[in-house]
Motif scaffolding. Structure first.
Motif, PDB file in Angstrom:
ATOM      1  N   LEU A   1       0.925  -1.282  -0.015  1.00  0.00           N
ATOM      2  CA  LEU A   1       0.024  -0.049  -0.016  1.00  0.00           C
ATOM      3  C   LEU A   1       0.898   1.213  -0.083  1.00  0.00           C
ATOM      4  O   LEU A   1       0.572   2.235  -0.760  1.00  0.00           O
ATOM      5  N   ILE A   2       2.147   1.222   0.679  1.00  0.00           N
ATOM      6  CA  ILE A   2       3.007   2.286   0.584  1.00  0.00           C
ATOM      7  C   ILE A   2       3.630   2.633  -0.684  1.00  0.00           C
ATOM      8  O   ILE A   2       3.638   3.604  -1.047  1.00  0.00           O
ATOM      9  N   ILE A   3       3.903   1.252  -1.158  1.00  0.00           N
ATOM     10  CA  ILE A   3       4.603   1.497  -2.624  1.00  0.00           C
ATOM     11  C   ILE A   3       3.387   1.782  -3.643  1.00  0.00           C
ATOM     12  O   ILE A   3       4.082   2.693  -4.470  1.00  0.00           O
ATOM     13  N   VAL A   4       2.357   1.478  -3.677  1.00  0.00           N
ATOM     14  CA  VAL A   4       1.433   2.133  -4.726  1.00  0.00           C
ATOM     15  C   VAL A   4       1.184   3.364  -4.431  1.00  0.00           C
ATOM     16  O   VAL A   4       0.895   4.006  -5.236  1.00  0.00           O
ATOM     17  N   SER A   5       1.402   3.855  -3.028  1.00  0.00           N
ATOM     18  CA  SER A   5       0.957   5.289  -2.727  1.00  0.00           C
ATOM     19  C   SER A   5       2.062   6.085  -3.446  1.00  0.00           C
ATOM     20  O   SER A   5       1.988   7.299  -3.841  1.00  0.00           O
ATOM     21  N   ILE A   6       3.294   5.511  -3.123  1.00  0.00           N
ATOM     22  CA  ILE A   6       4.522   6.269  -3.945  1.00  0.00           C
ATOM     23  C   ILE A   6       4.521   6.177  -5.264  1.00  0.00           C
ATOM     24  O   ILE A   6       4.673   7.340  -6.173  1.00  0.00           O
ATOM     25  N   TYR A   7       3.844   5.181  -6.004  1.00  0.00           N
ATOM     26  CA  TYR A   7       3.604   5.114  -7.526  1.00  0.00           C
ATOM     27  C   TYR A   7       2.624   6.239  -7.850  1.00  0.00           C
ATOM     28  O   TYR A   7       2.978   6.838  -8.928  1.00  0.00           O
ATOM     29  N   LEU A   8       1.626   6.363  -7.083  1.00  0.00           N
ATOM     30  CA  LEU A   8       0.394   7.216  -7.495  1.00  0.00           C
ATOM     31  C   LEU A   8       0.966   8.609  -7.426  1.00  0.00           C
ATOM     32  O   LEU A   8       0.525   9.444  -8.266  1.00  0.00           O
ATOM     33  N   TYR A   9       1.890   8.914  -6.453  1.00  0.00           N
ATOM     34  CA  TYR A   9       2.550  10.231  -6.383  1.00  0.00           C
ATOM     35  C   TYR A   9       3.804  10.624  -7.263  1.00  0.00           C
ATOM     36  O   TYR A   9       3.346  11.776  -7.820  1.00  0.00           O
ATOM     37  N   LEU A  10       4.242   9.602  -7.843  1.00  0.00           N
ATOM     38  CA  LEU A  10       5.204   9.893  -8.915  1.00  0.00           C
ATOM     39  C   LEU A  10       4.645   9.843 -10.358  1.00  0.00           C
ATOM     40  O   LEU A  10       5.440  10.554 -11.418  1.00  0.00           O
ATOM     41  N   LYS A  11       3.613   9.053 -10.821  1.00  0.00           N
ATOM     42  CA  LYS A  11       3.247   8.688 -12.232  1.00  0.00           C
ATOM     43  C   LYS A  11       2.702  10.123 -12.533  1.00  0.00           C
ATOM     44  O   LYS A  11       2.428  10.964 -11.926  1.00  0.00           O
ATOM     45  N   LYS A  12       2.371   9.950 -13.794  1.00  0.00           N
ATOM     46  CA  LYS A  12       1.864  11.275 -14.676  1.00  0.00           C
ATOM     47  C   LYS A  12       0.228  11.336 -14.170  1.00  0.00           C
ATOM     48  O   LYS A  12      -0.246  10.214 -13.827  1.00  0.00           O
ATOM     49  N   PRO A  13      -0.116  12.457 -13.857  1.00  0.00           N
ATOM     50  CA  PRO A  13      -1.418  12.580 -13.223  1.00  0.00           C
ATOM     51  C   PRO A  13      -2.638  12.160 -14.445  1.00  0.00           C
ATOM     52  O   PRO A  13      -2.144  11.930 -15.731  1.00  0.00           O
TER      53      PRO A  13
END
Length: 167
Positions: free
Chosen positions: A48-60
């Motif tokens: 869940l933390i990793i997917v949060s970092i992914y959502l933060y860094l990916k293109k909107p």
């Protein structure tokens, strides 16, 4: 899920499948997660933390709000410790988007923040976060399962005899 989310995260910086495979090994075999596998299974939700970092860094994306809402609720239902980290990443995402698009706060962002707060409080209530019995305040382990500022540098897992860091 840990491997899949790390594959997505590393995919943001590399297309090489060997690099992604190596990263999956690192993420799956991380000592903080492995130390909790047999002891506290809810704290193994590091994906869940990793997917949060992914959502933060990916293109909107137009569905980002729904993804964040799902991750926040899932983290809340798994463990408040995990939710706290996911919430900080979500708040950083909202703050960053407000800096990028300052005019959007009063149009859409404020409504999304309010709706997120209401839904998180509702699901926390449904999960029983606001129910405190007398026995819960006297449970054993208070002070034994603790963290200090020193824990960031030397997180000894000595409550079950496993020492994985001697910094």
């Amino acid at each position: 899920l840990q491997g899949l989310m790390s594959w997505l995260l590393i995919g943001l910086i590399s297309r090489d499948w060997l690099v992604k495979l190596f990263a999956i090994g690192i993420f799956i075999l991380s000592p903080p997660m492995l130390a909790r596998v047999g002891v506290h299974s809810a704290l193994v939700g590091h994906f869940l933390i990793i997917v949060s970092i992914y959502l933060y860094l990916k293109k909107p994306d137009k569905n980002d709000y729904l993804y964040w809402l799902a991750i926040l609720v899932a983290a809340l239902l798994v463990q408040f410790y995990i939710f706290s980290m996911v919430f900080i990443l979500w708040a950083s995402y909202v703050f960053t988007s407000l800096l990028k698009y300052p005019g959007s706060f009063f149009s859409t962002q404020s409504l999304k923040i309010l709706l997120t707060a209401v839904l998180v409080i509702f699901f926390a209530w449904q999960a029983g976060y606001f129910v405190v019995a007398n026995a819960a305040a006297q449970e054993s382990g208070f002070g034994f399962y603790r963290a200090t500022l020193h824990s960031f540098f030397n997180p000894l897992n000595n409550y079950n005899g496993n020492y994985w860091s001697f910094l």
